[in-house]
Design a protein around this motif. Structure first.
Motif, PDB file in Angstrom:
ATOM      1  N   UNK A 350     -10.261   1.790  -0.013  1.00 42.14           N
ATOM      2  CA  UNK A 350      -8.937   1.589  -0.574  1.00 42.14           C
ATOM      3  C   UNK A 350      -8.796   0.246  -1.248  1.00 42.14           C
ATOM      4  N   UNK A 351      -9.461   0.038  -2.394  1.00 34.88           N
ATOM      5  CA  UNK A 351      -9.350  -1.234  -3.071  1.00 34.88           C
ATOM      6  C   UNK A 351      -7.940  -1.464  -3.604  1.00 34.88           C
ATOM      7  N   UNK A 352      -7.173  -0.372  -3.873  1.00 36.23           N
ATOM      8  CA  UNK A 352      -5.796  -0.542  -4.304  1.00 36.23           C
ATOM      9  C   UNK A 352      -4.943  -1.207  -3.254  1.00 36.23           C
ATOM     10  N   UNK A 353      -5.226  -0.929  -1.991  1.00 38.73           N
ATOM     11  CA  UNK A 353      -4.472  -1.563  -0.914  1.00 38.73           C
ATOM     12  C   UNK A 353      -4.764  -3.056  -0.847  1.00 38.73           C
ATOM     13  N   UNK A 354      -5.970  -3.454  -1.220  1.00 37.18           N
ATOM     14  CA  UNK A 354      -6.282  -4.880  -1.286  1.00 37.18           C
ATOM     15  C   UNK A 354      -5.406  -5.544  -2.342  1.00 37.18           C
ATOM     16  N   UNK A 355      -5.236  -4.851  -3.485  1.00 38.37           N
ATOM     17  CA  UNK A 355      -4.367  -5.382  -4.525  1.00 38.37           C
ATOM     18  C   UNK A 355      -2.927  -5.504  -4.070  1.00 38.37           C
ATOM     19  N   UNK A 356      -2.467  -4.531  -3.285  1.00 36.78           N
ATOM     20  CA  UNK A 356      -1.103  -4.608  -2.748  1.00 36.78           C
ATOM     21  C   UNK A 356      -0.928  -5.871  -1.919  1.00 36.78           C
ATOM     22  N   UNK A 357      -1.860  -6.137  -1.036  1.00 38.08           N
ATOM     23  CA  UNK A 357      -1.755  -7.333  -0.186  1.00 38.08           C
ATOM     24  C   UNK A 357      -1.750  -8.604  -1.029  1.00 38.08           C
ATOM     25  N   UNK A 358      -2.587  -8.635  -2.066  1.00 33.41           N
ATOM     26  CA  UNK A 358      -2.644  -9.809  -2.929  1.00 33.41           C
ATOM     27  C   UNK A 358      -1.300 -10.035  -3.622  1.00 33.41           C
ATOM     28  N   UNK A 359      -0.708  -8.976  -4.129  1.00 39.85           N
ATOM     29  CA  UNK A 359       0.579  -9.100  -4.836  1.00 39.85           C
ATOM     30  C   UNK A 359       1.688  -9.569  -3.897  1.00 39.85           C
ATOM     31  N   UNK A 360       1.801  -8.906  -2.748  1.00 44.85           N
ATOM     32  CA  UNK A 360       2.900  -9.226  -1.836  1.00 44.85           C
ATOM     33  C   UNK A 360       2.757 -10.652  -1.297  1.00 44.85           C
ATOM     34  N   UNK A 361       1.524 -11.052  -0.968  1.00 43.25           N
ATOM     35  CA  UNK A 361       1.309 -12.416  -0.488  1.00 43.25           C
ATOM     36  C   UNK A 361       1.664 -13.442  -1.567  1.00 43.25           C
TER      37      UNK A 361
END
Length: 390
Positions: A350-361
């Motif tokens: 789930x590389x998209x979920x990694x992007x989610x964490x990066x954005x929210x942080x």
């Protein structure tokens, strides 16, 4: 509980040594004295120690242990001492060499061990046929087990290497996903800052136009300029904190100048998801309001990625629910599904979920992703927000 191999070998060597000496004393008194064998004395006991005790270091020094053990056995039998269980330690030492050394050395170890067994059998007054037969049988059994051990060790080494390679690849993929997300944020930076600068230009024009004729309106425009500029600076600071990528990264010019989406486009996103075959229910709590462009974009991207995850992994039938709760100081979101798919729970996927964490942080928020206890998957996020007047 894992047993230390060195401690296990030491215990085995001591037990074999004690058993060999005790058996030698008892068997001499019970049988071999009457048959005229040499008395089992201190020399015999010392040779038993030489045969069995080196097994304590058989893993670290397999060849020296085998040579010492075989030498002790040959001296013991050549000195005319009675038959004993001394034949077993050389066999175990030979097994260690066969299992852990190259094939050529394994053949040499088998030959040495087999020769010692044949010599011991002949000294024990066995026939040549019987002495050779027992040696062949013993070495055959040892060879089978040693070959299996060798192959298992080779497979374990290959598995460990493959696991390490997979771990490195996953780390590289994760870092690549973070870099891609940062590049995408950089492309959207133009839209966010352009919005603020456009607002500043308009408000500055209004203030200049009504400066003399309508002072209250001019003051309001100047106040709006201050608020907008502070908001722009805050978003710039947040974005630039993560944009540490090489200037050689290619840039998609069409996407660069395309307007950044926000929660205002949530309806279109939901309709596209429904068209893909996933029913979506949207629940909004609290007073919906305009958000800062960067936060609005971040919230939209999180919902978008979560719904994409449902389409790709949840399976059918699956229903998704998007819950948005506007609170005075934050936006809370929760995207859930009831699909049977469980592949999303695999670590490292789930590389998209990694992007989610990066954005929210990036915007000082928090996010939680994972399977739900009653089935399905959940993406929950919280973003600090401030009201933005239209």
């Amino acid at each position: 509980m894992r047993v230390d191999p060195v401690q296990a070998d030491t215990a085995l060597a001591v037990v074999l040594t004690v058993v060999t000496i005790v058996y030698g004393l008892q068997s001499y008194q019970a049988r071999y004295r009457a048959e005229g064998w040499r008395p089992f004395d201190l020399a015999a006991a010392g040779l038993c120690v030489l045969v069995a005790l080196p097994l304590a270091v058989r893993r670290r020094h397999p060849w020296p242990v085998l040579v010492l053990s075989v030498t002790g056995l040959l001296v013991y039998t050549g000195a005319g001492f009675q038959p004993s269980v001394n034949v077993w330690p050389p066999l175990l030492a030979g097994y260690t060499v066969i299992a852990r050394q190259p094939p050529r050395e394994a053949v040499a170890a088998g030959t040495l061990t087999g020769g010692a067994w044949i010599a011991s059998g002949l000294e024990a007054r066995l026939s040549v046929e019987l002495a050779v037969a027992q040696s062949v049988i013993a070495l055959g059994i040892v060879g089978i087990f040693a070959t299996g051990t060798r192959r298992l060790a080779e497979r374990n080494a290959q598995l460990a290497e493959a696991t390490d390679r997979l771990r490195r690849e996953q780390e590289l993929r994760a870092r690549h996903a973070v870099v891609e997300e940062r590049v995408r944020i950089a492309r959207e930076l133009h839209d966010v800052i352009a919005h603020h600068l456009s607002a500043l230009a308009v408000q500055a024009g209004v203030a200049e136009y009504v400066f003399a004729s309508d002072p209250p309106a001019a003051r309001a425009a100047l106040a709006a300029i201050g608020a907008t500029s502070r908001e722009a600076l805050e978003e710039m600071r947040g974005l630039l904190q993560v944009l540490r990528v090489s200037g050689e990264v290619p840039c998609d010019q069409e996407r660069l100048y395309r307007a950044a989406p926000g929660l205002a486009q949530l309806g279109e996103l939901v309709e596209r998801t429904r068209a893909a075959g996933v029913p979506v229910r949207v629940v909004v709590a609290g007073s919906a309001r305009m958000l800062a462009p960067g936060v609005d974009l971040c919230a939209f991207r999180v919902v978008q990625e979560a719904l994409t995850n449902v389409i790709k992994h949840a399976g059918r039938p699956a229903t998704a629910t998007v819950d948005l709760c506007y609170r005075p100081d934050r936006l809370e979101g929760r995207i859930t599904d009831d699909g049977p798919g469980n592949g999303r729970a695999v670590p490292g996927s789930g590389l998209g979920l990694i992007g989610i964490r990066e954005r929210v942080r990036l915007y000082g928020g928090s996010v939680h992703t994972g399977p739900r206890p009653d089935g399905g998957f959940e993406v929950a996020f919280t973003l600090p927000v401030t009201s933005t007047d239209p």
